[in-house]
Motif scaffolding. Structure first.
Motif, PDB file in Angstrom:
ATOM      1  N   THR A 122       0.856  -1.174   0.000  1.00  0.00           N
ATOM      2  CA  THR A 122       0.000   0.000   0.000  1.00  0.00           C
ATOM      3  C   THR A 122       0.897   1.231   0.000  1.00  0.00           C
ATOM      4  N   PHE A 123       0.308   2.388   0.165  1.00  0.00           N
ATOM      5  CA  PHE A 123       1.087   3.617   0.230  1.00  0.00           C
ATOM      6  C   PHE A 123       0.490   4.538   1.277  1.00  0.00           C
ATOM      7  N   HIS A 124       1.281   5.492   1.695  1.00  0.00           N
ATOM      8  CA  HIS A 124       0.815   6.490   2.665  1.00  0.00           C
ATOM      9  C   HIS A 124       1.306   7.864   2.228  1.00  0.00           C
TER      10      HIS A 124
ATOM     11  N   GLU B 255       2.518  13.187   8.533  1.00  0.00           N
ATOM     12  CA  GLU B 255       3.132  13.235   9.857  1.00  0.00           C
ATOM     13  C   GLU B 255       4.641  13.170   9.724  1.00  0.00           C
ATOM     14  N   LYS B 256       5.314  13.641  10.744  1.00  0.00           N
ATOM     15  CA  LYS B 256       6.766  13.511  10.772  1.00  0.00           C
ATOM     16  C   LYS B 256       7.124  12.025  10.706  1.00  0.00           C
ATOM     17  N   GLY B 257       8.091  11.680   9.900  1.00  0.00           N
ATOM     18  CA  GLY B 257       8.522  10.292   9.782  1.00  0.00           C
ATOM     19  C   GLY B 257       7.833   9.529   8.670  1.00  0.00           C
ATOM     20  N   ASN B 258       6.861  10.140   8.026  1.00  0.00           N
ATOM     21  CA  ASN B 258       6.137   9.421   6.980  1.00  0.00           C
ATOM     22  C   ASN B 258       6.887   9.355   5.658  1.00  0.00           C
ATOM     23  N   THR B 259       8.107   9.847   5.610  1.00  0.00           N
ATOM     24  CA  THR B 259       8.912   9.656   4.409  1.00  0.00           C
ATOM     25  C   THR B 259       9.550   8.268   4.414  1.00  0.00           C
ATOM     26  N   ARG B 260       9.336   7.548   5.506  1.00  0.00           N
ATOM     27  CA  ARG B 260       9.914   6.205   5.630  1.00  0.00           C
ATOM     28  C   ARG B 260       9.056   5.154   4.932  1.00  0.00           C
TER      29      ARG B 260
END
Length: 184
Positions: free
Chosen positions: A130-132, A137-142
């Motif tokens: 899936t994707f986000h 939010e902070k950290g969602n580049t992970r």
């Protein structure tokens, strides 16, 4: 945004790579989800995760040191549109520049290691891709790895879930311009 786009786009979103082909993202993820999905009936509908376990044992499609992009290419996952497929593979190649939710592993390594571990398990789980929204939010580049989750409300099934960071192309363009200005 600055944190994400600094260092000359070392990390970029799916929207950035797919551009006008972003309409294909869902179908590309669907191909992965069918390939790694639950096996409905081993006698009449062999495929999904059971087939992936057999292929992994015989061919070692996923291997430490081999990129996720290369393994996906071997599985012939991609759009019938060659440009969209190549852009998706470029995005997958870029996942090594993203952190992951697994300590000490970049996104690419974390995906490959999770799949290897899962396919070698006594009871391998289907894998759900899936994707986000990486801006939420902070950290969602992970790259986010969940070893056991229920991502589909309509399935009473546990999955290994792999969530890829993304943002819309319209959001990526302004961020890219801002990053270039900051880098100067």
């Amino acid at each position: 945004m600055r944190h994400f786009y600094n260092r000359n786009f070392r990390r970029a979103s799916m929207g950035y790579f797919m551009k006008e082909h972003d309409i294909h993202v869902g179908s590309l993820l669907d191909q992965l989800n069918v390939r790694f999905g639950p096996t409905p009936d081993k006698k009449t509908h062999f495929g999904g995760i059971d087939e992936m376990v057999v292929l992994q044992k015989e061919f070692k499609i996923f291997k430490k040191g081999r990129s996720f992009k290369s393994s996906v290419a071997v599985l012939n996952i991609g759009a019938s549109n060659a440009e969209a497929k190549n852009r998706m593979h470029e995005y997958f190649d870029n996942l090594g520049k993203h952190d992951s939710s697994v300590a000490g592993q970049n996104g690419d390594v974390a995906i490959v290691n999770a799949i290897i571990r899962n396919l070698g398990a006594k009871s391998p789980l289907p894998v759900y891709f899936t994707f986000h929204d990486m801006r939420a939010e902070k950290g969602n580049t992970r790259v986010l790895i969940s070893d056991k989750s229920r991502p589909l409300a309509y399935f009473n099934q546990d999955y290994l879930t792999i969530s890829l960071p993304t943002m819309a192309l319209k959001a990526a363009k302004p961020a890219a311009k801002a990053a270039k200005k900051t880098a100067k």
